[in-house]
Design a protein around this motif. Sequence first.
Motif, PDB file in Angstrom:
ATOM      1  N   ASP A   1      -5.221   7.554 -16.071  1.00  0.00           N
ATOM      2  CA  ASP A   1      -4.277   7.194 -17.131  1.00  0.00           C
ATOM      3  C   ASP A   1      -3.249   6.158 -16.687  1.00  0.00           C
ATOM      4  O   ASP A   1      -2.715   5.428 -17.510  1.00  0.00           O
ATOM      5  CB  ASP A   1      -3.555   8.439 -17.660  1.00  0.00           C
ATOM      6  N   VAL A   2      -2.969   6.087 -15.373  1.00  0.00           N
ATOM      7  CA  VAL A   2      -1.968   5.132 -14.900  1.00  0.00           C
ATOM      8  C   VAL A   2      -2.539   3.989 -14.077  1.00  0.00           C
ATOM      9  O   VAL A   2      -1.860   3.002 -13.835  1.00  0.00           O
ATOM     10  CB  VAL A   2      -0.850   5.815 -14.075  1.00  0.00           C
ATOM     11  N   TRP A   3      -3.791   4.100 -13.634  1.00  0.00           N
ATOM     12  CA  TRP A   3      -4.275   3.091 -12.699  1.00  0.00           C
ATOM     13  C   TRP A   3      -5.522   2.358 -13.160  1.00  0.00           C
ATOM     14  O   TRP A   3      -5.938   1.383 -12.559  1.00  0.00           O
ATOM     15  CB  TRP A   3      -4.492   3.706 -11.312  1.00  0.00           C
ATOM     16  N   SER A   4      -6.166   2.729 -14.166  1.00  0.00           N
ATOM     17  CA  SER A   4      -7.378   2.107 -14.735  1.00  0.00           C
ATOM     18  C   SER A   4      -8.430   1.855 -13.670  1.00  0.00           C
ATOM     19  O   SER A   4      -8.699   2.719 -12.851  1.00  0.00           O
ATOM     20  CB  SER A   4      -7.023   0.857 -15.533  1.00  0.00           C
ATOM     21  N   SER A   5      -9.006   0.662 -13.626  1.00  0.00           N
ATOM     22  CA  SER A   5     -10.172   0.430 -12.763  1.00  0.00           C
ATOM     23  C   SER A   5      -9.843  -0.302 -11.466  1.00  0.00           C
ATOM     24  O   SER A   5     -10.739  -0.722 -10.746  1.00  0.00           O
ATOM     25  CB  SER A   5     -11.227  -0.348 -13.536  1.00  0.00           C
ATOM     26  N   MET A   6      -8.578  -0.467 -11.162  1.00  0.00           N
ATOM     27  CA  MET A   6      -8.208  -1.149  -9.926  1.00  0.00           C
ATOM     28  C   MET A   6      -8.450  -0.229  -8.728  1.00  0.00           C
ATOM     29  O   MET A   6      -8.441   0.988  -8.871  1.00  0.00           O
ATOM     30  CB  MET A   6      -6.739  -1.576  -9.984  1.00  0.00           C
ATOM     31  N   PRO A   7      -8.666  -0.794  -7.536  1.00  0.00           N
ATOM     32  CA  PRO A   7      -8.894   0.047  -6.356  1.00  0.00           C
ATOM     33  C   PRO A   7      -7.706   0.965  -6.063  1.00  0.00           C
ATOM     34  O   PRO A   7      -6.557   0.602  -6.302  1.00  0.00           O
ATOM     35  CB  PRO A   7      -9.071  -0.960  -5.218  1.00  0.00           C
TER      36      PRO A   7
ATOM     37  N   PHE B   1       0.840  -1.186   0.000  1.00  0.00           N
ATOM     38  CA  PHE B   1       0.000   0.000   0.000  1.00  0.00           C
ATOM     39  C   PHE B   1       0.886   1.251   0.000  1.00  0.00           C
ATOM     40  O   PHE B   1       1.043   1.901   1.030  1.00  0.00           O
ATOM     41  CB  PHE B   1      -0.925  -0.004   1.227  1.00  0.00           C
ATOM     42  N   PRO B   2       1.488   1.576  -1.153  1.00  0.00           N
ATOM     43  CA  PRO B   2       2.386   2.731  -1.181  1.00  0.00           C
ATOM     44  C   PRO B   2       1.619   4.043  -1.047  1.00  0.00           C
ATOM     45  O   PRO B   2       0.504   4.186  -1.556  1.00  0.00           O
ATOM     46  CB  PRO B   2       3.039   2.629  -2.559  1.00  0.00           C
ATOM     47  N   ILE B   3       2.213   4.980  -0.328  1.00  0.00           N
ATOM     48  CA  ILE B   3       1.661   6.329  -0.234  1.00  0.00           C
ATOM     49  C   ILE B   3       2.425   7.170  -1.246  1.00  0.00           C
ATOM     50  O   ILE B   3       3.637   7.353  -1.123  1.00  0.00           O
ATOM     51  CB  ILE B   3       1.794   6.895   1.191  1.00  0.00           C
ATOM     52  N   LEU B   4       1.704   7.640  -2.249  1.00  0.00           N
ATOM     53  CA  LEU B   4       2.325   8.359  -3.357  1.00  0.00           C
ATOM     54  C   LEU B   4       1.817   9.787  -3.426  1.00  0.00           C
ATOM     55  O   LEU B   4       0.622  10.033  -3.274  1.00  0.00           O
ATOM     56  CB  LEU B   4       1.990   7.664  -4.682  1.00  0.00           C
ATOM     57  N   LYS B   5       2.717  10.716  -3.666  1.00  0.00           N
ATOM     58  CA  LYS B   5       2.276  12.062  -3.983  1.00  0.00           C
ATOM     59  C   LYS B   5       1.651  11.967  -5.368  1.00  0.00           C
ATOM     60  O   LYS B   5       2.186  11.310  -6.249  1.00  0.00           O
ATOM     61  CB  LYS B   5       3.454  13.026  -4.002  1.00  0.00           C
ATOM     62  N   ALA B   6       0.532  12.581  -5.542  1.00  0.00           N
ATOM     63  CA  ALA B   6      -0.128  12.546  -6.852  1.00  0.00           C
ATOM     64  C   ALA B   6       0.548  13.570  -7.761  1.00  0.00           C
ATOM     65  O   ALA B   6      -0.013  14.613  -8.091  1.00  0.00           O
ATOM     66  CB  ALA B   6      -1.620  12.815  -6.708  1.00  0.00           C
ATOM     67  N   LYS B   7       1.778  13.241  -8.151  1.00  0.00           N
ATOM     68  CA  LYS B   7       2.579  14.135  -8.990  1.00  0.00           C
ATOM     69  C   LYS B   7       3.178  13.344 -10.148  1.00  0.00           C
ATOM     70  O   LYS B   7       3.124  12.117 -10.178  1.00  0.00           O
ATOM     71  CB  LYS B   7       3.678  14.801  -8.160  1.00  0.00           C
ATOM     72  N   ASP B   8       3.771  14.065 -11.071  1.00  0.00           N
ATOM     73  CA  ASP B   8       4.266  13.465 -12.315  1.00  0.00           C
ATOM     74  C   ASP B   8       5.199  12.277 -12.109  1.00  0.00           C
ATOM     75  O   ASP B   8       5.085  11.269 -12.808  1.00  0.00           O
ATOM     76  CB  ASP B   8       4.956  14.517 -13.183  1.00  0.00           C
ATOM     77  N   ALA B   9       6.144  12.366 -11.185  1.00  0.00           N
ATOM     78  CA  ALA B   9       7.118  11.280 -11.002  1.00  0.00           C
ATOM     79  C   ALA B   9       6.432   9.985 -10.578  1.00  0.00           C
ATOM     80  O   ALA B   9       6.776   8.901 -11.072  1.00  0.00           O
ATOM     81  CB  ALA B   9       8.172  11.679  -9.974  1.00  0.00           C
ATOM     82  N   GLU B  10       5.458  10.073  -9.686  1.00  0.00           N
ATOM     83  CA  GLU B  10       4.743   8.877  -9.250  1.00  0.00           C
ATOM     84  C   GLU B  10       3.873   8.319 -10.371  1.00  0.00           C
ATOM     85  O   GLU B  10       3.768   7.111 -10.543  1.00  0.00           O
ATOM     86  CB  GLU B  10       3.894   9.180  -8.013  1.00  0.00           C
TER      87      GLU B  10
ATOM     88  N   ILE C   1       1.715  -7.491 -13.067  1.00  0.00           N
ATOM     89  CA  ILE C   1       1.828  -8.404 -11.922  1.00  0.00           C
ATOM     90  C   ILE C   1       2.140  -7.638 -10.647  1.00  0.00           C
ATOM     91  O   ILE C   1       1.669  -7.988  -9.556  1.00  0.00           O
ATOM     92  CB  ILE C   1       2.874  -9.520 -12.170  1.00  0.00           C
ATOM     93  N   VAL C   2       2.909  -6.550 -10.759  1.00  0.00           N
ATOM     94  CA  VAL C   2       3.232  -5.712  -9.608  1.00  0.00           C
ATOM     95  C   VAL C   2       1.999  -4.897  -9.210  1.00  0.00           C
ATOM     96  O   VAL C   2       1.666  -4.788  -8.027  1.00  0.00           O
ATOM     97  CB  VAL C   2       4.430  -4.789  -9.910  1.00  0.00           C
ATOM     98  N   LYS C   3       1.313  -4.336 -10.191  1.00  0.00           N
ATOM     99  CA  LYS C   3       0.127  -3.530  -9.911  1.00  0.00           C
ATOM    100  C   LYS C   3      -0.946  -4.343  -9.183  1.00  0.00           C
ATOM    101  O   LYS C   3      -1.661  -3.811  -8.338  1.00  0.00           O
ATOM    102  CB  LYS C   3      -0.457  -2.962 -11.199  1.00  0.00           C
ATOM    103  N   LYS C   4      -1.033  -5.615  -9.486  1.00  0.00           N
ATOM    104  CA  LYS C   4      -2.056  -6.458  -8.861  1.00  0.00           C
ATOM    105  C   LYS C   4      -1.768  -6.713  -7.382  1.00  0.00           C
ATOM    106  O   LYS C   4      -2.640  -7.159  -6.660  1.00  0.00           O
ATOM    107  CB  LYS C   4      -2.187  -7.775  -9.605  1.00  0.00           C
ATOM    108  N   THR C   5      -0.557  -6.423  -6.938  1.00  0.00           N
ATOM    109  CA  THR C   5      -0.207  -6.664  -5.535  1.00  0.00           C
ATOM    110  C   THR C   5      -0.342  -5.405  -4.686  1.00  0.00           C
ATOM    111  O   THR C   5      -0.028  -5.434  -3.505  1.00  0.00           O
ATOM    112  CB  THR C   5       1.235  -7.177  -5.405  1.00  0.00           C
ATOM    113  N   MET C   6      -0.792  -4.299  -5.273  1.00  0.00           N
ATOM    114  CA  MET C   6      -0.824  -3.054  -4.511  1.00  0.00           C
ATOM    115  C   MET C   6      -2.142  -2.310  -4.645  1.00  0.00           C
ATOM    116  O   MET C   6      -2.875  -2.478  -5.615  1.00  0.00           O
ATOM    117  CB  MET C   6       0.328  -2.142  -4.918  1.00  0.00           C
TER     118      MET C   6
ATOM    119  N   LYS D   1       4.515   8.551 -13.531  1.00  0.00           N
ATOM    120  CA  LYS D   1       5.457   7.916 -14.458  1.00  0.00           C
ATOM    121  C   LYS D   1       5.868   6.539 -13.939  1.00  0.00           C
ATOM    122  O   LYS D   1       5.882   5.555 -14.690  1.00  0.00           O
ATOM    123  CB  LYS D   1       6.698   8.817 -14.614  1.00  0.00           C
ATOM    124  N   ALA D   2       6.190   6.450 -12.653  1.00  0.00           N
ATOM    125  CA  ALA D   2       6.599   5.164 -12.077  1.00  0.00           C
ATOM    126  C   ALA D   2       5.471   4.136 -12.198  1.00  0.00           C
ATOM    127  O   ALA D   2       5.717   2.986 -12.577  1.00  0.00           O
ATOM    128  CB  ALA D   2       6.997   5.345 -10.621  1.00  0.00           C
TER     129      ALA D   2
END
Length: 157
Positions: A66-72, A6-15, A25-30, A17-18
């Motif tokens: 644009d980076v996270w689609s429909s996942m929670p 459960f990463p805490i990300l600033k909602a900014k360009d660098a995050e 497979i990584v996105k499905k674990t977070m 992009k990452a």
Amino acid sequence: MTPAYFPILKAKDAEFKALSEAKDIVKKTMIPLFDIPKFNPELKRYQGSPHPKATFLDELSVAIKDVWSSMPLMFDSYHWQTPGDRTETGEHHLSYLYESLKSNGLNPIPVIGYDRWDDEEYRAGLKTITGSHTGLVCLRLDRYAFDDANDPEYLKE
């Protein structure tokens, strides 16, 4: 796959992009928590806009989509100017963002900030969300919550 990160990300360009470069497979674990940055009305792109805060929140919603689609995903405004701040339309900034995320096809999980719960406008904004939200919520505790744990009735309230 059950989320374990459960990463805490600033909602900014660098995050953004990452996350755009993360493998599925990584996105499905977070389930990321997007910390909405402070709104800066001095930015040139908001000058002359009739609804600069609403525009800012809509832009963030699209960037997240644009980076996270429909996942929670979780969202919070820990760094926002004031907990009870409203957009130019009169809507609480959190309920506005929640609706913007939903309208972009996202699955937002509101975060309730323990440190901001005393603010009446903040509570009202979150109650607007939880009145229609049927999914999970996240409780974000600060270090003072652990001190308050000595008084279970206060913490529960």
